[in-house]
Write a protein that holds these residues in place. Structure first.
Motif, PDB file in Angstrom:
ATOM      1  N   PHE A 218       0.832  -1.201   0.000  1.00 26.24           N
ATOM      2  CA  PHE A 218       0.000   0.000   0.000  1.00 26.24           C
ATOM      3  C   PHE A 218       0.868   1.253   0.000  1.00 26.24           C
ATOM      4  N   ASP A 219       0.649   2.137  -0.976  1.00 26.78           N
ATOM      5  CA  ASP A 219       1.433   3.369  -1.131  1.00 26.78           C
ATOM      6  C   ASP A 219       0.585   4.543  -0.643  1.00 26.78           C
ATOM      7  N   LEU A 220       0.802   4.943   0.598  1.00 23.32           N
ATOM      8  CA  LEU A 220      -0.004   6.001   1.203  1.00 23.32           C
ATOM      9  C   LEU A 220       0.179   7.328   0.472  1.00 23.32           C
ATOM     10  N   GLU A 221       1.421   7.682   0.128  1.00 21.88           N
ATOM     11  CA  GLU A 221       1.672   8.948  -0.560  1.00 21.88           C
ATOM     12  C   GLU A 221       0.897   9.022  -1.876  1.00 21.88           C
ATOM     13  N   LYS A 222       0.889   7.925  -2.599  1.00 19.68           N
ATOM     14  CA  LYS A 222       0.178   7.879  -3.876  1.00 19.68           C
ATOM     15  C   LYS A 222      -1.329   8.021  -3.677  1.00 19.68           C
ATOM     16  N   GLU A 223      -1.875   7.353  -2.659  1.00 20.52           N
ATOM     17  CA  GLU A 223      -3.303   7.433  -2.390  1.00 20.52           C
ATOM     18  C   GLU A 223      -3.715   8.843  -1.997  1.00 20.52           C
ATOM     19  N   ILE A 224      -2.868   9.487  -1.181  1.00 22.27           N
ATOM     20  CA  ILE A 224      -3.160  10.868  -0.781  1.00 22.27           C
ATOM     21  C   ILE A 224      -3.133  11.777  -2.005  1.00 22.27           C
ATOM     22  N   PHE A 225      -2.142  11.576  -2.866  1.00 18.31           N
ATOM     23  CA  PHE A 225      -2.012  12.410  -4.060  1.00 18.31           C
ATOM     24  C   PHE A 225      -3.263  12.311  -4.936  1.00 18.31           C
ATOM     25  N   PHE A 226      -3.710  11.095  -5.210  1.00 21.20           N
ATOM     26  CA  PHE A 226      -4.865  10.927  -6.087  1.00 21.20           C
ATOM     27  C   PHE A 226      -6.160  11.374  -5.402  1.00 21.20           C
ATOM     28  N   SER A 227      -6.232  11.257  -4.081  1.00 21.49           N
ATOM     29  CA  SER A 227      -7.386  11.792  -3.356  1.00 21.49           C
ATOM     30  C   SER A 227      -7.416  13.309  -3.438  1.00 21.49           C
ATOM     31  N   SER A 228      -6.225  13.923  -3.473  1.00 23.60           N
ATOM     32  CA  SER A 228      -6.132  15.383  -3.475  1.00 23.60           C
ATOM     33  C   SER A 228      -6.332  15.987  -4.857  1.00 23.60           C
ATOM     34  N   LEU A 229      -6.190  15.183  -5.927  1.00 24.86           N
ATOM     35  CA  LEU A 229      -6.408  15.700  -7.273  1.00 24.86           C
ATOM     36  C   LEU A 229      -7.883  16.026  -7.450  1.00 24.86           C
ATOM     37  N   VAL A 230      -8.180  17.284  -7.592  1.00 25.58           N
ATOM     38  CA  VAL A 230      -9.571  17.733  -7.614  1.00 25.58           C
ATOM     39  C   VAL A 230     -10.327  17.223  -8.837  1.00 25.58           C
ATOM     40  N   THR A 231      -9.658  17.161  -9.984  1.00 22.55           N
ATOM     41  CA  THR A 231     -10.339  16.751 -11.218  1.00 22.55           C
ATOM     42  C   THR A 231     -10.166  15.273 -11.535  1.00 22.55           C
ATOM     43  N   TYR A 232      -9.549  14.521 -10.648  1.00 25.52           N
ATOM     44  CA  TYR A 232      -9.367  13.080 -10.875  1.00 25.52           C
ATOM     45  C   TYR A 232     -10.577  12.350 -10.301  1.00 25.52           C
ATOM     46  N   THR A 233     -11.496  11.948 -11.181  1.00 19.91           N
ATOM     47  CA  THR A 233     -12.753  11.338 -10.734  1.00 19.91           C
ATOM     48  C   THR A 233     -13.083  10.096 -11.565  1.00 19.91           C
ATOM     49  N   PRO A 234     -12.177   9.124 -11.637  1.00 19.02           N
ATOM     50  CA  PRO A 234     -12.414   7.958 -12.491  1.00 19.02           C
ATOM     51  C   PRO A 234     -13.618   7.136 -12.032  1.00 19.02           C
ATOM     52  N   GLY A 235     -14.413   6.727 -12.995  1.00 17.78           N
ATOM     53  CA  GLY A 235     -15.542   5.854 -12.688  1.00 17.78           C
ATOM     54  C   GLY A 235     -16.767   6.545 -12.134  1.00 17.78           C
ATOM     55  N   ILE A 236     -16.677   7.847 -11.873  1.00 19.21           N
ATOM     56  CA  ILE A 236     -17.818   8.577 -11.307  1.00 19.21           C
ATOM     57  C   ILE A 236     -18.600   9.240 -12.446  1.00 19.21           C
ATOM     58  N   THR A 237     -19.864   8.923 -12.516  1.00 17.11           N
ATOM     59  CA  THR A 237     -20.733   9.512 -13.552  1.00 17.11           C
ATOM     60  C   THR A 237     -21.907  10.275 -12.956  1.00 17.11           C
ATOM     61  N   ASP A 238     -22.161  10.082 -11.664  1.00 19.20           N
ATOM     62  CA  ASP A 238     -23.276  10.750 -10.993  1.00 19.20           C
ATOM     63  C   ASP A 238     -22.763  11.991 -10.280  1.00 19.20           C
ATOM     64  N   PHE A 239     -22.688  13.100 -11.011  1.00 15.82           N
ATOM     65  CA  PHE A 239     -22.128  14.328 -10.467  1.00 15.82           C
ATOM     66  C   PHE A 239     -23.210  15.161  -9.769  1.00 15.82           C
ATOM     67  N   ILE A 240     -22.792  15.885  -8.742  1.00 12.26           N
ATOM     68  CA  ILE A 240     -23.701  16.798  -8.059  1.00 12.26           C
ATOM     69  C   ILE A 240     -23.859  18.043  -8.920  1.00 12.26           C
ATOM     70  N   SER A 241     -25.092  18.361  -9.251  1.00 11.72           N
ATOM     71  CA  SER A 241     -25.362  19.553 -10.038  1.00 11.72           C
ATOM     72  C   SER A 241     -26.205  20.494  -9.201  1.00 11.72           C
ATOM     73  N   PHE A 242     -25.650  21.611  -8.838  1.00 12.54           N
ATOM     74  CA  PHE A 242     -26.394  22.548  -8.007  1.00 12.54           C
ATOM     75  C   PHE A 242     -27.561  23.142  -8.777  1.00 12.54           C
ATOM     76  N   LYS A 243     -27.424  23.270 -10.081  1.00 13.33           N
ATOM     77  CA  LYS A 243     -28.531  23.769 -10.897  1.00 13.33           C
ATOM     78  C   LYS A 243     -29.673  22.766 -10.913  1.00 13.33           C
ATOM     79  N   THR A 244     -29.334  21.465 -10.924  1.00 12.31           N
ATOM     80  CA  THR A 244     -30.370  20.437 -10.857  1.00 12.31           C
ATOM     81  C   THR A 244     -31.114  20.530  -9.541  1.00 12.31           C
ATOM     82  N   GLU A 245     -30.339  20.756  -8.466  1.00 10.52           N
ATOM     83  CA  GLU A 245     -30.976  20.912  -7.159  1.00 10.52           C
ATOM     84  C   GLU A 245     -31.883  22.146  -7.146  1.00 10.52           C
ATOM     85  N   LEU A 246     -31.480  23.153  -7.907  1.00 10.24           N
ATOM     86  CA  LEU A 246     -32.239  24.403  -7.908  1.00 10.24           C
ATOM     87  C   LEU A 246     -33.633  24.248  -8.505  1.00 10.24           C
ATOM     88  N   THR A 247     -33.803  23.296  -9.411  1.00 10.76           N
ATOM     89  CA  THR A 247     -35.069  23.216 -10.122  1.00 10.76           C
ATOM     90  C   THR A 247     -35.990  22.120  -9.617  1.00 10.76           C
TER      91      THR A 247
END
Length: 429
Positions: free
Chosen positions: A260-289
């Motif tokens: 287990f590479d903790l430094e690597k896991e922290i790095f990828f957790s910290s990457l704001v735009t790294y979202t592999p496999g996620i397709t259900d995004f929070i849309s504040f505009k969707t919440e608005l309507t």
């Protein structure tokens, strides 16, 4: 300075940039032959817009930047995240001056940038403020998005110095459609705070009062400093905060993994735009309507939105605001039912009470608290992010529905001009 000296200096600067570029290109060439990862699209750019254009809509690539000289001069790199990591981890501390480019309209994790100067805020405890902020924001997220969060779900990074407290908060499990909508949510959170609550998240900067949260980091193509990097010419590296428990959870969940590479896991957790496999995004505009029903019919209220020309359910308040902002107009309104707050975005005037004039480009808004019966002017300009205008009392006759003893703003959607208790309206566009 004579002409010959000037051009010699410009030539030297160009040579320095080209030298830096050549070094990086040589490093990248070695990476392409040494790593079994998608590296065919890996390129260096002098301009951010060219790097973003090259990446296009390829979600397997990230855009990064690095400072190569004083004055914040940067170059830009397009690369797969894994390829970049293998390059990045081999650099020395002095070489890591890197940032992640949060491209416009790209999905990203919820993030916050928190800071204050210690000299101006000697009595403040940064870690205590962070803990209080997490608690308040998580409560707000539960009310508006029905998202339950805990401190252990949030990565806390720190680059504080003797002069400045500085933290990044990243929610790896909350991914928004883009950072502009995320910015709307954070501003709505700030607007929802009553004065007593807001005070604990305000800091001094000289003679001014500002928010502990930097509200200016949700603009398009924002450069966000990477984990393990420092600013050029600075020694403070962005690393895990002593106040963080997210990494403790990572270790507990992966202690059985031999490699287990903790430094690597922290790095990828910290990457704001790294979202592999996620397709259900929070849309504040969707919440608005989405429609808002009574609590008995729906777990929690949503934020609602109407655009230019539409009336809110609170017609008396609309007219009151219109008189104040004339000859301006209400561009749209947002109603946070759980907090009994209406936010009016204003067009036609940018007059800000904080600077005593109109802003050149940033708009203003008015925040109405139905509970307190007051209206306050606020501003979208980063320099006025802390400003809350004087209380403007709303006459009781403009709040007639509050006179009924059984009226509860937190338990019903009913109000003037909305007899059915609904909040859903279609945008005319």
């Amino acid at each position: 300075m004579d002409v010959s000296t000037f051009y010699k200096k410009r030539k030297k600067e160009k040579e320095d940039i080209e030298s830096s570029s050549s070094k990086v290109q040589r490093q990248l060439a070695r990476i392409e032959y040494s790593i079994l990862a998608p590296s065919s699209k890996l390129k260096l750019f002098h301009k951010q817009e060219d790097a973003i254009k090259y990446r296009g809509s390829d979600n397997s690539l990230g855009v990064f930047s690095f400072e190569h000289s004083t004055g914040g001069k940067r170059m830009f790199l397009v690369s797969g995240e894994l390829v970049f990591w293998n390059h990045y981890i081999d650099l020395t501390n002095l070489q890591r001056r890197h940032y992640e480019v949060i491209a416009e309209q790209r999905p990203c994790k919820l993030y916050l940038d928190l800071e204050f100067k210690k000299r101006d805020n000697e009595k403040l405890d940064g870690n205590t403020m962070v803990n209080n902020l997490i608690q308040a924001l998580n409560t707000f997220l539960q009310k508006t998005l029905q998202v339950t969060g805990y401190k252990e779900d949030i990565l806390i990074l720190d680059s504080s110095s003797e002069k400045k407290f500085s933290n990044h908060l990243i929610y790896p499990g909350l991914v928004f459609r883009n950072n502009q909508e995320m910015g709307h949510l954070i501003r709505s959170f700030v607007d929802s705070l009553i004065p007593v609550e807001a005070k604990q998240f305000q800091v001094k900067k000289g003679d001014e009062i500002q928010w502990f949260i930097d509200l200016g980091v949700y603009t398009k193509n924002r450069n966000f400093r990477l984990y393990l990097s420092a600013k050029y010419g600075k020694s403070e590296i962005l690393t895990v905060s002593a106040n963080d428990i997210y990494t403790v959870k990572l270790l507990e969940e992966n202690h059985h993994q031999h490699k287990f590479d903790l430094e690597k896991e922290i790095f990828f957790s910290s990457l704001v735009t790294y979202t592999p496999g996620i397709t259900d995004f929070i849309s504040f505009k969707t919440e608005l309507t989405q429609s808002c029903r009574k609590k008995s019919e729906q777990p929690a209220a949503k934020l609602t939105n109407l655009r230019t020309g539409e009336k809110s359910p609170f017609l008396e308040i609309d007219d009151f605001v219109m008189k104040i902002i004339a000859p301006g107009f209400i561009r749209k309104w947002n109603y946070i039912q759980e907090e009994s707050i209406i936010i009016y975005d204003v067009g036609g005037t940018r007059y800000c009470g904080n600077v005593g004039r109109e802003h050149k480009s940033n708009n203003i808004r008015f925040v109405c608290s139905l509970k307190l019966g007051i209206l306050n002017q606020k501003c979208y300009d980063p320099d006025c992010a802390h400003y809350r205008g004087p209380d403007i009392p709303i006459a009781p006759e403009l709040l007639p529905w509050t006179q009924f003893t059984d009226w509860d703003p937190e338990s019903t959607g009913e109000g003037p001009g909305d007899p059915e208790g609904t909040r859903e309206k279609e945008d005319p566009q």
